[in-house]
Design a protein around this motif. Sequence first.
Motif, short mmCIF file in Angstrom:
data_model
loop_
_atom_site.label_atom_id
_atom_site.label_comp_id
_atom_site.label_asym_id
_atom_site.label_seq_id
_atom_site.Cartn_x
_atom_site.Cartn_y
_atom_site.Cartn_z
N ASP A 87 0.57 4.46 7.77
CA ASP A 87 1.80 4.39 7.17
C ASP A 87 1.91 3.24 6.34
O ASP A 87 1.97 1.89 6.71
CB ASP A 87 3.05 4.57 8.18
CG ASP A 87 4.18 4.87 7.52
OD1 ASP A 87 4.28 5.54 6.27
OD2 ASP A 87 5.31 4.67 8.23
N PHE A 88 1.98 3.14 5.10
CA PHE A 88 2.05 2.37 4.17
C PHE A 88 3.56 1.74 3.94
O PHE A 88 4.57 2.62 3.85
CB PHE A 88 1.54 2.60 2.59
CG PHE A 88 -0.09 2.93 2.73
CD1 PHE A 88 -0.84 1.89 2.60
CD2 PHE A 88 -0.47 4.26 3.10
CE1 PHE A 88 -2.31 2.05 2.86
CE2 PHE A 88 -2.05 4.47 3.10
CZ PHE A 88 -2.89 3.52 3.14
N ASP A 89 3.66 0.58 3.64
CA ASP A 89 4.96 -0.07 3.27
C ASP A 89 5.54 0.46 1.97
O ASP A 89 7.05 0.20 1.73
CB ASP A 89 5.18 -1.39 3.61
CG ASP A 89 4.82 -1.76 4.93
OD1 ASP A 89 5.30 -1.03 5.91
OD2 ASP A 89 4.62 -2.83 5.41
N ASN A 90 4.76 0.70 0.97
CA ASN A 90 5.31 1.10 -0.25
C ASN A 90 6.22 2.38 -0.42
O ASN A 90 5.84 3.22 0.29
CB ASN A 90 4.18 1.34 -1.24
CG ASN A 90 3.25 0.01 -1.26
OD1 ASN A 90 3.65 -1.08 -1.05
ND2 ASN A 90 2.08 0.22 -2.01
N ALA A 91 7.19 2.32 -1.29
CA ALA A 91 8.21 3.43 -1.03
C ALA A 91 7.42 4.66 -1.81
O ALA A 91 7.99 5.79 -1.32
CB ALA A 91 9.37 2.89 -1.97
N GLY A 92 6.75 4.46 -2.56
CA GLY A 92 5.97 5.70 -3.28
C GLY A 92 4.68 6.39 -2.65
O GLY A 92 4.15 7.43 -2.99
N SER A 93 4.36 5.56 -1.49
CA SER A 93 3.07 5.99 -0.50
C SER A 93 3.12 7.14 0.33
O SER A 93 4.33 7.05 1.02
CB SER A 93 2.64 4.82 -0.10
OG SER A 93 1.93 3.74 -0.91
N VAL A 94 2.30 7.92 0.56
CA VAL A 94 2.44 8.79 1.78
C VAL A 94 1.52 8.29 2.83
O VAL A 94 0.65 7.61 2.48
CB VAL A 94 2.18 10.21 1.09
CG1 VAL A 94 3.33 10.93 0.23
CG2 VAL A 94 0.84 10.44 0.60
N GLU A 95 1.75 9.04 3.91
CA GLU A 95 0.87 8.72 5.29
C GLU A 95 -0.50 9.00 5.00
O GLU A 95 -0.65 10.24 4.63
CB GLU A 95 1.61 9.31 6.36
CG GLU A 95 0.77 8.78 7.66
CD GLU A 95 1.30 9.55 8.94
OE1 GLU A 95 1.83 8.69 9.77
OE2 GLU A 95 1.56 10.65 8.97
#
Length: 75
Positions: free
Chosen positions: A21-29
Amino acid sequence: YGVTFAVNDNLSVGISRLDVDFDNAGSVEQESMGIGASYTMGSMSLVGSWLESDNVSGAAATDDSHTEIALSFAF
């Protein structure tokens, strides 16, 4: 998580799964799964594995897979 089972002295099989799980708002798992097996007889080993990742590096619809078969001899 992952689990490996020694079927006998020569054969082992395993399966694993990893979710990132990435901390970036636009990233998906990112979801990764792998299956592997190895067979050893004397000094010879035959190993095979298959790995698959979805949403690589948190980017949607970026899938990757890897298959490997190796035969090795020790002298």
